[in-house]
Each structure stands twice: as structure tokens, then as C-alpha cells.
Design an enzyme around this catalytic site. Structure first.
Site, PDB file in Angstrom:
ATOM      1  N   GLU A 171       6.100  -3.407  20.767  1.00 53.73           N
ATOM      2  CA  GLU A 171       7.332  -2.974  20.094  1.00 53.73           C
ATOM      3  C   GLU A 171       7.252  -1.484  19.812  1.00 53.73           C
ATOM      4  OE1 GLU A 171       7.847  -5.090  16.417  1.00 53.73           O
ATOM      5  OE2 GLU A 171       8.120  -7.009  17.396  1.00 53.73           O
ATOM      6  N   LYS A 209       7.032   1.654  17.570  1.00 56.75           N
ATOM      7  CA  LYS A 209       6.575   1.904  16.198  1.00 56.75           C
ATOM      8  C   LYS A 209       7.355   3.102  15.676  1.00 56.75           C
ATOM      9  CE  LYS A 209       2.506   2.499  13.273  1.00 56.75           C
ATOM     10  NZ  LYS A 209       3.148   3.316  12.250  1.00 56.75           N
ATOM     11  N   ARG A 231       9.214   0.927   5.636  1.00 60.24           N
ATOM     12  CA  ARG A 231       9.262  -0.518   5.842  1.00 60.24           C
ATOM     13  C   ARG A 231      10.060  -1.163   4.714  1.00 60.24           C
ATOM     14  NH1 ARG A 231       3.912  -3.791   7.415  1.00 60.24           N
ATOM     15  NH2 ARG A 231       4.778  -5.847   7.727  1.00 60.24           N
ATOM     16  N   ARG A 263       7.360  -1.437   1.037  1.00 57.20           N
ATOM     17  CA  ARG A 263       6.076  -1.948   1.518  1.00 57.20           C
ATOM     18  C   ARG A 263       5.153  -2.312   0.349  1.00 57.20           C
ATOM     19  NH1 ARG A 263       2.180   0.408   5.916  1.00 57.20           N
ATOM     20  NH2 ARG A 263       0.241  -0.235   5.002  1.00 57.20           N
ATOM     21  N   GLU A 271      12.304  -1.639   9.766  1.00 53.43           N
ATOM     22  CA  GLU A 271      11.920  -0.250   9.503  1.00 53.43           C
ATOM     23  C   GLU A 271      13.223   0.546   9.355  1.00 53.43           C
ATOM     24  OE1 GLU A 271       8.754   0.471   9.143  1.00 53.43           O
ATOM     25  OE2 GLU A 271       8.538   2.621   9.436  1.00 53.43           O
TER      26      GLU A 271
HETATM   27  P1  AMP Z   1       0.720   2.488   9.355  1.00 48.64           P
HETATM   28  O1  AMP Z   1       1.608   2.922   8.220  1.00 48.64           O
HETATM   29  O2  AMP Z   1       0.297   3.608  10.263  1.00 48.64           O
HETATM   30  O3  AMP Z   1      -0.401   1.591   8.907  1.00 48.64           O
HETATM   31  O4  AMP Z   1       1.611   1.564  10.320  1.00 48.64           O
HETATM   32  C1  AMP Z   1       2.204   0.380   9.892  1.00 48.64           C
HETATM   33  C2  AMP Z   1       3.657   0.628   9.536  1.00 48.64           C
HETATM   34  O5  AMP Z   1       4.411   0.891  10.716  1.00 48.64           O
HETATM   35  C3  AMP Z   1       4.359  -0.556   8.950  1.00 48.64           C
HETATM   36  O6  AMP Z   1       4.094  -0.709   7.585  1.00 48.64           O
HETATM   37  C4  AMP Z   1       5.813  -0.264   9.223  1.00 48.64           C
HETATM   38  O7  AMP Z   1       6.348   0.535   8.183  1.00 48.64           O
HETATM   39  C5  AMP Z   1       5.785   0.626  10.439  1.00 48.64           C
HETATM   40  N1  AMP Z   1       6.401   0.048  11.657  1.00 48.64           N
HETATM   41  C6  AMP Z   1       7.146   0.744  12.526  1.00 48.64           C
HETATM   42  N2  AMP Z   1       7.539  -0.016  13.546  1.00 48.64           N
HETATM   43  C7  AMP Z   1       7.032  -1.256  13.341  1.00 48.64           C
HETATM   44  C8  AMP Z   1       7.079  -2.483  14.065  1.00 48.64           C
HETATM   45  N3  AMP Z   1       7.713  -2.579  15.245  1.00 48.64           N
HETATM   46  N4  AMP Z   1       6.427  -3.545  13.544  1.00 48.64           N
HETATM   47  C9  AMP Z   1       5.752  -3.457  12.375  1.00 48.64           C
HETATM   48  N5  AMP Z   1       5.673  -2.311  11.651  1.00 48.64           N
HETATM   49  C10 AMP Z   1       6.305  -1.219  12.126  1.00 48.64           C
END
Ligand code: AMP
Length: 588
Positions: free
Chosen positions: A250, A252, A257, A272, A302
């Protein structure tokens, strides 16, 4: 139940920093607490009245608390004010003043947990013109009957200064020992907590009916679920090693979130960290109903800021303009967004957590009607490394941070960071230029241009096994004058008198903070260090790990709690892969 039992436990806990002892004090208290009172005790121990997502704030201004203390002790406001300025700890002042009390009351009653809790609850609900007077009356009547120890803790709770560092996980450990006889059952308690995010509810269930009550804890609308998290990987090959042959890739997106709970007309948005953020996004509340084919549903998405003219995704920082109390309508106009759905946790009243990703995705595609505001997150199924590379290229060209890779047959694992979800960002492939989300735990005063502000911050990672914050670096670069001012202001609220027992560091900071604020850091390398405590003794006896040349990227991760910070395991993985890269380079 006598409040003195809680106050005594809090006093013992104040005098120790050892986690085992902290847990044992809680176990002893829980064992003598009746089931209908346990939620109140659990909330009060953390200085709360309800779980954070319900937003019930005790919120007493110090001025009112001082007046109330004066009224119940007969000692002048001026004297109390003076004492307070000297010590800076309102709890200590209240204990001391209550010891010197000049007014004696003859009919002093023992105060109970129920009375403290209910009085504070009434205070939290008071609104309107006369509320300040009423608050003062309630507090002074409570302090009137309190012993100095009890009064000290009541004073700390009402002014939000109860800082004992009793984390959720410590409470879960203690509940497990007190009510199931062993720490072994903690994962079952943790699962129930991850599903309902309410320690009071979990504590009541386990104290009444034991572990069996927790086994089928169900998802409920308007009770936010602790989000599933992703592990990071550096390459498509690593993703294949972890997830097998075929998986979903998917986009990102770099936004915020959100967990959207909808039942008919009622919509609540949780961040979140499960804070209620409904007020920041009135456009979602207004428009999202049109895009949902089901009445009772919990979805994850998101939120991303977009350029209204071109439809391009904008970086995360743009969204932070929405985080304001006033003139929201103007912010909605100026900073338009899209909502990009990527998961469904409850569909028409049915729990979806145990349903596989593949099935959840089908449900999502069936129940969302896409328009220019609401979208389903773009996804492709990938099998080969080349296909992953192509998807990554595509995602980056569309303005994404990278890819989220998801295992097709995996359930939704609430609250877990597991290898069923992986994140692949382009920067991870450039070896050491990796970014980390670290917790600000301390600061050092600045010199020269930085006099009167902080010159450097002490940062920690999170050890999610034992709930501690071992330090990993001291950072002084990457800050602008503006960001230094901003840090000084934000951190003012988080200063603690004593180092939180969960912080581990060989450095003595000038100021210690509640481990709460998360910021993003890049660094050139991870090295062994005798001073920093991350992964202590794991690679070499007597050494932890530290970041070399750390630099603040400019991103304060307001949306993350300290439990969402980069973990020890993630740092160990980075350290080991960095070693591999260095070896590979030497060989070629
Ligand atoms: P990180 O903040 O780097 O740990 O990455 C995780 C975060 O990516 C999640 O908490 C979401 O806010 C965001 N995110 C963006 N796209 C997605 C997706 N397709 N699925 C899940 N999380 C996503």
C-alpha cells in the site's frame, strides 16, 4: 475503602525507583481493593479520572487550589504562595501546610477513595460562571478532612502534578499478579487493554471474574483500539524473508493516522495516541457519512494535507496548522485534506480484528464510496522484488514516503508492532541516513546565543519489554532559533523534580522531563557507548548503543506517544544491518 491506603502506596512508590518494588506496592494495594472500586484506584494512581480518550480533565488552576488550601487550613494565601515559590511542588506545600493547620475540626471523617474520586469528578464536570467558587468549596472540604499525606497527593492530582511514572504496563503487570496469581497472564490482560484502551475496564473485569473475563474482550464503538504498528525493512528482499512470497503493497502517506468511529450521525475521531481529535476536523465529520455504506463502523485512515489546485499530497507539517483551538473554519479552508482509508476494525457491529487482511480489504472496498475527499488507500499485490521496487517508485513519484507492506492472511494485531506489517521507505535503503523517533527525556542549558534556553536535548528510545526509556544520544544540531523557543515552551510543562524512574542514562541532565515528547532524528551511524543505555550489554558487556552525529529533522511528532517511539529491537536491527552493509562494502 480508605483513601489513606492509596496515599500510603503512593508515598512508598515515591521513595523508590526500582520497577520491581513499584509493581509489588501496586500488587499489595490491588489485593485489598474491592472490585467495584478498582477502576477508581487505577485511574487515581495515574492522576486521572477516566481513560485519556474520554477527555475528562480535572483542570484546577493553581490559584484556586491555593485558596482552597488556605480556607481549609486557616493559613494565609500569602504564606502558602511564598512556600510554593520556594519549593515549586504544590503537593509538598499542601502536606506541610496541613501539618501546621491552625483550624481544628472536631468531626474529622476518614476520607474514602469513593469520596475523593466523586468529588474530583464533580469538579471536572463543573462549567459556567460560578464554577470556580464551587471548585474551591469542593477542594477545601476534601482537604479539611485529609491527613497531610492524603492532602499532599490530592493537591498533586488536582494540579496535574502526580508524576510517579506508573505506566500502563506496570499496572497491567500488577493486575496480573494480584488477580491471576502470576505475571504469565499479562499478555491476556494486555490484549484486552489493546482492544478497549481502558485500564479501569480491564481491572474491573479481571478483579471480578478472573482471566476468563478477558479472553473474549470485544471491540466496541466509541472505545478506541490501540493501533497496529509496523516494523521497518530496508529492502524488498528483507520483506520477502519476513512475509513470504506474496503480499500487499500500500502507499505509505505522510499524514496523521485517524481511527474513525461512526454510529449513525455520531462521529468521533481518535488520533494515533487515541486522543479525541474530532474538533480539528469538522470537514470529516460533515462529509464522511456520504462515503460510508454502513451505519456502525470503525475505520482507520491517513489524513493528508493536499494542494487544492493540483491535488498533490503535502508534507505532514502542513496538517499541524489544523491543531488549533480557534478559527478552525478558517484552517479548514486554508489547509484542505483527503481521508485515505486503509483498514476496517468493526463493520455493522461485527468485530473485524480476527478477519484476515485480505478479507478486511475486501470489506473496505465494498463499504467506501470514493470521491474527491474520501479514498481507499492505493494497493497492489506484489510477488517479486522487481514488483516491490516498481510499487515503491510509483509511491514515491506520487508524493508518498514509501510503502506499507502487509501480510495477506494476518489478523489486525491491536497495539502490536509485528512483522505482519512492514514499512519500506526509500531513505532506509541509504544505509545510515535512517530517521528515528526518540523521546525527549532531559535538557542541558545553552551558552552564547542559546543562553536562557536549552542548548541540547537528551533523547531516549523505548524498551517495550520492560517499559523503560534508555538514553541514546544528546542532540544539539538541527535546531533553528524558532524551534529552540518552541521546545523551551513545550517542555516547560513536562519538567519533573526528580528523574522519572523509567529513564536510564549515564548522563546527568540539567533538567529532567516526563518522557512524553517525541521528535524525529537522523544520524550518521550507531556506535557502542559506555554512557548511553540502549541495548546495554546486548552487543558488548558494559556498552550500550549511541547515535553518532545526531541531528533534529525539524519534525516534532505530536501524534506519537512515547510508547510509539523507536524501540530497542528496532535499533538493534539497524545496528546489525549497518554492520552487514559495512562488511558487504569491504568485500566489494
Ligand atoms: P511510522 O510513523 O514511520 O512508524 O509509520 C507508521 C504510520 O504510517 C502509521 O501510524 C500511519 O500513520 C502511517 N501510514 C501511512 N500509510 C499507511 C498505510 N497504508 N497503512 C498503515 N499506516 C499508514
Amino acid at each position: 475503602m480508605k483513601f489513606s491506603l492509596v496515599a500510603d502506596t503512593l508515598r512508598y512508590m515515591e521513595n523508590t525507583t526500582k520497577r520491581l518494588e513499584l509493581t509489588q506496592h501496586l500488587v499489595d494495594l490491588f489485593k485489598i481493593t474491592p472490585p467495584d472500586i478498582i477502576p477508581k484506584v487505577v485511574y487515581l494512581l495515574q492522576g486521572k479520572l477516566r481513560p485519556d480518550h474520554e477527555g475528562v480533565e480535572i483542570g484546577i488552576a493553581e490559584k484556586i487550589a491555593i485558596k482552597a488550601l488556605s480556607k481549609s487550613s486557616g493559613i494565609s494565601v500569602k504564606k502558602i504562595d511564598h512556600e510554593y515559590k520556594e519549593t515549586g511542588d504544590f503537593g509538598q506545600v499542601a502536606s506541610k501546610i496541613l501539618e501546621q493547620k491552625t483550624q481544628t475540626t472536631f468531626l474529622n471523617q476518614d476520607i474514602t477513595v469513593e469520596r475523593v474520586y466523586e468529588t474530583l469528578y464533580k469538579i471536572a464536570e463543573l462549567r459556567g460562571a460560578r464554577s470556580q467558587d464551587m471548585k474551591m468549596k469542593y477542594i477545601s472540604s476534601l482537604l479539611n478532612d485529609a491527613t497531610p499525606t492524603e492532602g499532599g497527593f490530592i493537591a498533586k492530582i488536582i494540579t496535574s502534578n502526580l508524576r510517579l511514572g506508573i505506566a500502563d504496563y506496570t499496572i497491567l503487570d500488577a493486575l496480573s499478579v494480584a488477580y491471576t496469581g502470576s505475571k504469565e497472564n499479562r499478555p491476556i490482560l494486555e490484549h484486552a487493554y489493546n482492544v478497549c484502551s481502558d485500564l479501569g475496564k480491564v481491572s474491573q473485569a479481571v478483579s471480578k471474574d478472573g482471566i476468563s473475563a478477558l479472553k473474549d474482550f470485544q471491540v466496541k464503538i466509541f472505545s478506541p483500539i490501540r493501533p497496529m504498528l509496523a516494523e521497518r525493512v530496508k529492502s524488498p528482499q528483507e520483506a520477502h524473508e519476513k512475509m513470504g512470497q506474496e503480499f500487499a503493497a500500500e502507499y505509505k502517506l505522510d499524514g496523521e493516522r485517524v481511527q474513525i468511529h461512526r454510529q449513525g450521525e455520531k462521529i468521533i475521531l481518535y488520533s494515533r495516541s487515541l486522543e479525541n481529535i474530532t474538533n480539528y476536523y469538522p470537514d470529516i465529520v460533515e462529509n464522511i457519512g456520504k462515503s460510508l455504506k454502513v451505519n456502525e463502523v470503525i475505520l482507520e485512515a491517513e489524513i493528508v494535507a493536499i494542494n487544492d489546485d493540483t491535488g498533490e499530497f503535502l508534507p505532514f507539517q502542513e496538517l499541524m496548522h489544523r491543531r488549533r483551538k480557534y478559527k478552525i473554519a478558517k484552517a479548514v479552508q486554508e489547509y484542505p485534506i483527503t481521508v485515505n482509508f486503509f483498514d476496517v476494525l468493526l463493520e455493522d457491529g461485527k468485530n473485524c480484528l480476527d478477519v484476515s487482511y485480505k478479507e478486511r480489504r475486501k470489506i473496505l472496498e465494498r463499504i467506501i464510496v470514493e470521491d474527491s475527499f474520501a479514498k481507499v488507500m492505493p494497493m497492489t499485490l506484489v510477488k517479486t522484488d522487481n514488483e516491490v521496487e516498481d510499487s515503491l517508485e510509483n509511491a514515491i513519484n506520487s508524493g508518498c514516503e514509501g510503502l506499507m507492506l502487509k501480510q495477506l492472511d494476518s489478523p489486525y494485531r491491536a497495539g502490536a508492532r509485528a512483522s505482519n506489517w512492514l514499512k519500506l521507505k526509500r531513505e532506509y535503503r541509504n544505509e545510515l541516513g535512517d530517521s528515528l523517533d526518540l523521546v525527549v527525556v532531559g535538557a542541558f542549558y545553552g551558552r552564547g546565543r542559546r543562553t536562557g534556553r536549552y542548548g541540547a536535548l537528551l533523547l531516549s528510545a523505548y524498551n517495550d519489554q520492560i517499559d523503560t526509556f534508555p538514553s541514546i544520544c544528546k542532540v544539539g544540531t538541527g535546531f533553528t532559533d524558532g524551534s529552540l523557543d518552541q521546545f523551551y515552551q513545550i517542555l516547560a510543562d513536562k519538567i519533573t523534580v526528580k528523574k522519572d524512574p523509567r529513564i536510564e542514562s549515564g548522563l546527568e541532565a540539567d533538567v529532567w522531563f516526563e518522557p512524553e515528547l517525541v521528535i524525529e532524528i537522523v544520524a550518521s551511524e550507531i556506535t557502542l557507548s559506555p554512557i548511553h543505555k540502549v541495548a546495554m550489554d546486548k552487543i558488548r558487556k558494559g556498552s550500550g548503543l549511541a547515535l553518532r552525529f545526531p541531528k533534529f529533522t525539524g519534525k516534532i511528532r505530536f501524534e506519537k506517544t512515547s510508547e510509539n517511539a523507536t524501540t530497542i529491537d528496532e535499533i538493534l536491527t539497524l545496528y546489525n544491518s549497518q554492520k552487514r552493509v559495512i562488511q558487504d562494502e569491504r568485500q566489494t
